[in-house]
Scaffold this motif. Structure first.
Motif, short mmCIF file in Angstrom:
data_model
loop_
_atom_site.label_atom_id
_atom_site.label_comp_id
_atom_site.label_asym_id
_atom_site.label_seq_id
_atom_site.Cartn_x
_atom_site.Cartn_y
_atom_site.Cartn_z
N CYS A 154 0.83 -1.22 0.00
CA CYS A 154 0.00 0.00 0.00
C CYS A 154 0.85 1.26 0.00
O CYS A 154 0.33 2.37 -0.08
N GLY A 155 2.18 1.11 0.15
CA GLY A 155 3.06 2.26 0.10
C GLY A 155 3.45 2.84 1.45
O GLY A 155 4.20 3.80 1.53
N ALA A 156 2.95 2.25 2.53
CA ALA A 156 3.25 2.80 3.86
C ALA A 156 4.72 2.60 4.22
O ALA A 156 5.45 3.55 4.45
N GLY A 157 5.14 1.33 4.28
CA GLY A 157 6.55 1.03 4.53
C GLY A 157 7.10 1.64 5.80
O GLY A 157 8.18 2.21 5.78
N GLY A 158 6.37 1.52 6.91
CA GLY A 158 6.84 2.13 8.16
C GLY A 158 6.75 3.64 8.06
O GLY A 158 5.68 4.22 8.03
N SER A 159 7.91 4.30 7.98
CA SER A 159 7.94 5.76 7.82
C SER A 159 8.20 6.17 6.38
O SER A 159 8.38 7.35 6.09
N PHE A 160 8.22 5.21 5.46
CA PHE A 160 8.50 5.50 4.05
C PHE A 160 7.52 6.54 3.51
O PHE A 160 7.88 7.44 2.75
N PHE A 161 6.24 6.41 3.89
CA PHE A 161 5.22 7.32 3.36
C PHE A 161 5.42 8.76 3.84
O PHE A 161 4.88 9.68 3.25
N MET A 162 6.22 8.95 4.89
CA MET A 162 6.55 10.30 5.33
C MET A 162 7.76 10.85 4.58
O MET A 162 7.84 12.04 4.29
N ASP A 163 8.70 9.96 4.27
CA ASP A 163 9.95 10.39 3.63
C ASP A 163 9.82 10.54 2.11
O ASP A 163 10.50 11.36 1.51
N PHE A 164 8.97 9.72 1.50
CA PHE A 164 8.79 9.74 0.05
C PHE A 164 7.30 9.79 -0.25
O PHE A 164 6.71 8.85 -0.78
N LYS A 165 6.69 10.89 0.14
CA LYS A 165 5.24 11.03 0.12
C LYS A 165 4.66 10.84 -1.28
O LYS A 165 3.65 10.16 -1.46
N GLU A 166 5.27 11.44 -2.29
CA GLU A 166 4.71 11.36 -3.65
C GLU A 166 4.71 9.92 -4.15
O GLU A 166 3.71 9.44 -4.70
N LEU A 167 5.82 9.23 -3.97
CA LEU A 167 5.91 7.84 -4.42
C LEU A 167 4.94 6.96 -3.62
O LEU A 167 4.24 6.12 -4.19
N ALA A 168 4.89 7.17 -2.31
CA ALA A 168 3.99 6.37 -1.47
C ALA A 168 2.53 6.61 -1.85
O ALA A 168 1.71 5.67 -1.84
N THR A 169 2.20 7.84 -2.20
CA THR A 169 0.83 8.16 -2.60
C THR A 169 0.46 7.46 -3.90
O THR A 169 -0.67 6.96 -4.06
N ASP A 170 1.41 7.39 -4.84
CA ASP A 170 1.16 6.69 -6.11
C ASP A 170 0.93 5.20 -5.87
O ASP A 170 0.04 4.59 -6.49
N ILE A 171 1.72 4.61 -5.00
CA ILE A 171 1.56 3.18 -4.69
C ILE A 171 0.21 2.95 -4.01
O ILE A 171 -0.50 2.00 -4.33
N ARG A 172 -0.14 3.85 -3.10
CA ARG A 172 -1.41 3.72 -2.38
C ARG A 172 -2.61 3.83 -3.32
O ARG A 172 -3.62 3.14 -3.12
N ALA A 173 -2.50 4.68 -4.32
CA ALA A 173 -3.63 4.89 -5.24
C ALA A 173 -4.05 3.59 -5.91
O ALA A 173 -5.25 3.33 -6.10
N THR B 208 -6.40 -5.47 8.07
CA THR B 208 -4.96 -5.67 7.92
C THR B 208 -4.34 -5.73 9.30
O THR B 208 -4.85 -5.12 10.25
N GLN B 209 -3.25 -6.48 9.43
CA GLN B 209 -2.57 -6.58 10.72
C GLN B 209 -1.42 -5.58 10.86
O GLN B 209 -0.69 -5.63 11.83
N CYS B 210 -1.26 -4.70 9.90
CA CYS B 210 -0.17 -3.73 9.95
C CYS B 210 -0.70 -2.34 10.30
O CYS B 210 -1.48 -1.77 9.53
N PRO B 211 -0.29 -1.77 11.43
CA PRO B 211 -0.79 -0.44 11.80
C PRO B 211 -0.31 0.66 10.85
O PRO B 211 -1.01 1.67 10.70
N ALA B 212 0.85 0.49 10.22
CA ALA B 212 1.30 1.48 9.25
C ALA B 212 0.39 1.49 8.03
O ALA B 212 0.00 2.55 7.53
N CYS B 213 0.02 0.30 7.55
CA CYS B 213 -0.94 0.20 6.44
C CYS B 213 -2.28 0.82 6.85
O CYS B 213 -2.90 1.55 6.07
N ARG B 214 -2.70 0.52 8.06
CA ARG B 214 -3.97 1.05 8.57
C ARG B 214 -3.97 2.57 8.55
O ARG B 214 -4.92 3.21 8.10
N SER B 215 -2.88 3.16 9.03
CA SER B 215 -2.77 4.62 9.07
C SER B 215 -2.73 5.22 7.67
O SER B 215 -3.35 6.25 7.40
N HIS B 216 -2.01 4.56 6.78
CA HIS B 216 -1.83 5.10 5.43
C HIS B 216 -3.10 5.02 4.60
O HIS B 216 -3.35 5.88 3.75
N LEU B 217 -3.93 4.02 4.86
CA LEU B 217 -5.15 3.84 4.07
C LEU B 217 -6.35 4.59 4.64
O LEU B 217 -7.23 5.02 3.90
#
Length: 365
Positions: A299-318, A334-343
């Motif tokens: 989903c593009g979350a990747g822990g803190s990846f979605f904070m460091d590479f927001k544009e790329l993470a947003t494209d993956i999430r879309a 989902t069992q991942c809280p990072a995925c939960r937050s990102h979605l």
């Protein structure tokens, strides 16, 4: 072929010294999500994520970020979540990108203030488990922790919540800060290894990955803590996977709800976690699973990846969001809280939660 290209580049720069440690090399190194998908599918079993983490450690020596961010990370990990940041100046946390819109506000009362030490089984205890409570569950999603202890107890399993837990170490591993990972291990391993239990459960697949497959590897061969970490790994389970293995003793009530299941990237440490939520929730009358076309896609979350590479993470999430919307499901699990937050911020008409929460609802808990 991207993973192979990264491996070739790491070899050329850090092993053979043919190329310099350039800004572009650092960018290629940092843009890996450490999702482990390439490691899981590699025919030769190359641990790509571990090589990336080791390369980051060699390049940054625990100083990948500026000192302020590292202080924030340490505080976050030792105090298990956002409460560790709230003691810092809010403006600094915001400036450093630690309070993006994807993260919900911390709960008014963290999980560790709601449940203490031991939750007895509802009936005669057939097993005893220790519950490792991750940072996100502790301060962002205590509803997940509440569901974990209630569902386990409702199914005649005694739950211990060991005192002295800190972060599993995954955020530091992603930074390449092996020293900080080891610091977390020296706190967690003795605490968990000292529990007289049948299993150690966690609701977070990333925490499970850390204890099951990574913890011992971060310690030197002669480290006296390493045998303890290796023995500990044998007992670690994701909670729905554990419940599926031991079976339910209580029958869920009907629950009219449609749901879909986003499988977290950090699930390779257990081959049965892919299907465990499906099998458990299939026991709930009237609940309907609507499968995603590609449930394992990141989903593009990747822990803190979605904070460091927001544009790329947003494209993956879309792409993941489009798949979710096609299902028409009311709830995403989902069992991942990072995925939960990102979605969650992009699903205005639905909710994102842990599978154990739905099972708790079916029990009326």
């Amino acid at each position: 072929h991207l993973a192979r290209a990264r491996m070739d580049l790491i070899r050329a720069v850090l092993v053979e010294g043919e190329l310099p440690v350039s800004r572009r090399f650092r960018e290629v190194l940092d843009r890996c999500l450490l999702c482990t998908n390439c490691s899981q599918t590699c025919p030769a079993g190359v641990p790509v994520d571990e090589i990336i983490a080791a390369a980051r450690n060699q390049v940054y020596q625990g100083r990948r970020r500026d000192p302020v961010r590292r202080r924030l990370l340490r505080r976050f990990m030792t105090q298990r979540g956002m409460k560790g940041l709230l003691g810092m100046a809010g403006s600094i946390a915001h400036k450093m990108g630690w309070t993006p819109e994807e993260l919900p506000a911390p709960a008014s009362k963290p999980f560790e203030k709601r449940f203490k030490q031991r939750i007895p089984a509802k009936g005669k205890a057939r097993a005893r488990v220790a519950y490792f409570v991750g940072c996100a569950t502790n301060t962002l999603y205590p509803d997940t922790g509440k569901a974990v202890v209630n569902v386990l107890a409702h199914n005649d399993i005694e739950v211990l919540i060991p005192e002295g837990q800190v972060c599993c170490g995954m955020p530091a591993l992603a930074e390449g800060d092996i020293t900080l990972v080891q610091e977390m291990m020296r706190k967690n391993v003795p605490v968990l290894a000292g529990c007289d239990v049948d299993a150690i459960v966690t609701d977070c697949t990333s925490c499970g990955l850390m204890f099951k497959a990574k913890a011992a590897k971060t310690l030197a061969e002669g480290d006296p803590l390493r045998p303890q970490a290796e023995a500990l790994a044998e007992k670690v389970w994701e909670v729905t996977d554990y419940l599926d293995q031991v079976g339910l003793t209580a029958e869920p009530r009907p629950l009219s709800e449609s749901y879909t299941y986003h499988i977290p990237c950090h699930r390779g440490w257990t081959p049965t976690v892919d299907d465990a939520p499906r099998k458990l929730l299939s026991k709930i009358p009237e609940a309907e699973l609507v499968e995603l076309e590609d449930p394992e896609k990141c989903c593009g979350a990747g822990g803190s990846f979605f904070m460091d590479f927001k544009e790329l993470a947003t494209d993956i999430r879309a792409r993941k969001l489009a798949d979710i919307e096609r299902t028409g499901a009311e709830t995403v699990l989902t069992q991942c809280p990072a995925c939960r937050s990102h979605l969650r911020t992009q699903l205005k008409d639905g909710r994102v939660t842990h599978p154990i929460v739905v099972l708790a609802e079916a029990y009326g808990l």
